[in-house]
Design an enzyme around this catalytic site. Structure first.
Site, PDB file in Angstrom:
ATOM      1  N   LYS A  68     -65.870  45.545  58.666  1.00  0.00           N
ATOM      2  CA  LYS A  68     -66.496  44.253  58.551  1.00  0.00           C
ATOM      3  C   LYS A  68     -65.510  43.180  58.115  1.00  0.00           C
ATOM      4  CE  LYS A  68     -70.948  46.053  56.936  1.00  0.00           C
ATOM      5  NZ  LYS A  68     -71.891  45.997  55.773  1.00  0.00           N
ATOM      6  N   GLU A 133     -57.339  42.772  62.759  1.00  0.00           N
ATOM      7  CA  GLU A 133     -57.598  43.439  61.481  1.00  0.00           C
ATOM      8  C   GLU A 133     -57.475  42.434  60.334  1.00  0.00           C
ATOM      9  OE1 GLU A 133     -58.942  45.556  59.631  1.00  0.00           O
ATOM     10  OE2 GLU A 133     -57.763  47.417  59.823  1.00  0.00           O
ATOM     11  N   ASP A 134     -58.188  42.691  59.238  1.00  0.00           N
ATOM     12  CA  ASP A 134     -58.072  41.811  58.081  1.00  0.00           C
ATOM     13  C   ASP A 134     -56.828  42.116  57.264  1.00  0.00           C
ATOM     14  OD1 ASP A 134     -59.060  44.261  57.277  1.00  0.00           O
ATOM     15  OD2 ASP A 134     -60.566  43.448  55.906  1.00  0.00           O
ATOM     16  N   ASP A 137     -52.953  47.989  54.721  1.00  0.00           N
ATOM     17  CA  ASP A 137     -52.605  48.421  53.363  1.00  0.00           C
ATOM     18  C   ASP A 137     -51.565  49.542  53.465  1.00  0.00           C
ATOM     19  OD1 ASP A 137     -52.573  49.387  50.711  1.00  0.00           O
ATOM     20  OD2 ASP A 137     -54.639  48.767  50.389  1.00  0.00           O
ATOM     21  N   THR A 138     -51.966  50.777  53.404  1.00  0.00           N
ATOM     22  CA  THR A 138     -51.004  51.874  53.568  1.00  0.00           C
ATOM     23  C   THR A 138     -50.556  52.007  55.019  1.00  0.00           C
ATOM     24  OG1 THR A 138     -52.691  53.552  54.018  1.00  0.00           O
ATOM     25  CG2 THR A 138     -52.132  53.123  51.700  1.00  0.00           C
ATOM     26  N   GLY A 139     -51.384  51.558  55.956  1.00  0.00           N
ATOM     27  CA  GLY A 139     -51.090  51.693  57.381  1.00  0.00           C
ATOM     28  C   GLY A 139     -51.716  52.918  58.006  1.00  0.00           C
ATOM     29  N   LYS A 140     -52.281  53.807  57.183  1.00  0.00           N
ATOM     30  CA  LYS A 140     -52.851  55.050  57.706  1.00  0.00           C
ATOM     31  C   LYS A 140     -54.071  54.780  58.589  1.00  0.00           C
ATOM     32  CE  LYS A 140     -51.326  57.957  53.835  1.00  0.00           C
ATOM     33  NZ  LYS A 140     -51.767  58.806  52.700  1.00  0.00           N
ATOM     34  N   THR A 141     -54.900  53.826  58.172  1.00  0.00           N
ATOM     35  CA  THR A 141     -56.097  53.519  58.955  1.00  0.00           C
ATOM     36  C   THR A 141     -55.724  53.012  60.336  1.00  0.00           C
ATOM     37  OG1 THR A 141     -57.400  53.025  56.974  1.00  0.00           O
ATOM     38  CG2 THR A 141     -58.179  52.098  59.048  1.00  0.00           C
ATOM     39  N   LYS A 165     -50.035  44.338  53.091  1.00  0.00           N
ATOM     40  CA  LYS A 165     -49.782  44.540  51.659  1.00  0.00           C
ATOM     41  C   LYS A 165     -48.498  45.337  51.439  1.00  0.00           C
ATOM     42  CE  LYS A 165     -53.305  45.416  48.992  1.00  0.00           C
ATOM     43  NZ  LYS A 165     -54.407  46.104  48.241  1.00  0.00           N
ATOM     44  N   PHE A 186     -55.401  43.933  44.710  1.00  0.00           N
ATOM     45  CA  PHE A 186     -56.628  44.085  45.492  1.00  0.00           C
ATOM     46  C   PHE A 186     -57.203  42.692  45.727  1.00  0.00           C
ATOM     47  CE2 PHE A 186     -60.862  45.123  46.773  1.00  0.00           C
ATOM     48  CZ  PHE A 186     -60.729  46.327  47.449  1.00  0.00           C
ATOM     49  N   VAL A 187     -57.252  42.295  46.990  1.00  0.00           N
ATOM     50  CA  VAL A 187     -57.693  40.943  47.325  1.00  0.00           C
ATOM     51  C   VAL A 187     -59.068  40.976  47.982  1.00  0.00           C
ATOM     52  CG1 VAL A 187     -55.390  39.930  47.501  1.00  0.00           C
ATOM     53  CG2 VAL A 187     -56.381  41.057  49.504  1.00  0.00           C
ATOM     54  N   ASP A 193     -63.898  42.493  51.127  1.00  0.00           N
ATOM     55  CA  ASP A 193     -64.909  42.782  50.119  1.00  0.00           C
ATOM     56  C   ASP A 193     -64.417  43.750  49.051  1.00  0.00           C
ATOM     57  OD1 ASP A 193     -66.698  45.717  50.688  1.00  0.00           O
ATOM     58  OD2 ASP A 193     -64.972  45.154  51.902  1.00  0.00           O
ATOM     59  N   ARG A 199     -67.466  38.809  50.098  1.00  0.00           N
ATOM     60  CA  ARG A 199     -67.182  38.409  51.478  1.00  0.00           C
ATOM     61  C   ARG A 199     -67.452  36.915  51.687  1.00  0.00           C
ATOM     62  NH1 ARG A 199     -66.205  43.016  54.483  1.00  0.00           N
ATOM     63  NH2 ARG A 199     -67.442  44.882  54.018  1.00  0.00           N
TER      64      ARG A 199
END
Length: 217
Positions: A68, A133-134, A137-141, A165, A186-187, A193, A199
């Protein structure tokens, strides 16, 4: 894979005081500061749209929104691309599609990626795909999503992320286009969210410990 330049926000950046912006009353005590104001996001998004247009020329493009958190950035980016199509002689034919992924509980990545949407990904076969993408982070997703999409044999895949990040947990993945490189905070806000809260903030802000405690799952 070559990545475009992005705006880098330093680790010691203090951002902007909350009192300088319109912040919903119920969130005022749960934020540290504004990291990226909405106006700066708007201007950077317009430039990203121009960069995407230049690189991907006039071939048809499927813009795939990662829900989301990506919906606001996605809507603004596509609006800029459509505006360029209206005034330029070499428009990019656009289609849109959506997928939903989930990998966070509270402020921690679970390490597992849950796919909630994307049943029709086989329609991407032979298409030029732009994943929107928003945050990376780690890049795994994103690596997981790219593997999932490659199964359907798209013609090409490019990724644009509003935020990247800097984190020691990064696997080294970088998107093709990025708006801002940010510190390991954490933003939230601008559709990002914390357990479905925040959001509705216009700006990208940093949540404080009080906010994490109040809105914990």
């Amino acid at each position: 894979m070559s990545q475009s330049k992005c705006i880098k926000i330093s680790d010691d950046d203090k951002g902007y005081p909350l009192e300088m912006f319109c912040i919903p009353k119920h969130y005022e005590n749960h934020l540290s500061h504004v990291m990226i104001p909405k106006g700066l996001i708007d201007d950077r998004t317009e430039k990203l749209a121009k960069d995407i247009k230049e690189k991907l020329s006039d071939e048809p493009l499927v813009c795939l929104c990662v829900l989301k958190g990506g919906y606001k950035f996605f809507a603004d980016l596509v609006d800029h691309l459509k505006s360029m199509n209206n005034v330029q002689n070499d428009p990019i034919p656009l289609k849109v599609d959506f997928i939903r992924l989930r990998s966070y509980v509270d402020d921690k990545s679970t390490g597992d990626v849950e796919v909630i949407g994307g049943d029709a990904l086989h329609h991407l076969e032979g298409k030029n795909v732009l994943i929107v993408e928003d945050i990376v982070d780690t890049g795994k997703t994103m690596q997981y999503l790219l593997r999932k999409l490659q199964v359907h044999n798209p013609k090409s895949i490019n990724v644009v992320s509003l935020l990247v990040k800097r984190t020691p947990l990064s696997v080294g993945y970088k998107p093709d286009f990025a708006g801002f490189e940010i510190p390991n905070h954490f933003v939230i806000g601008y559709a990002l969210d914390y357990n479905e809260y925040f959001r509705d903030l216009q700006h990208v802000c940093v949540i404080n410990e009080a906010g994490k405690l109040k809105y914990a799952s």
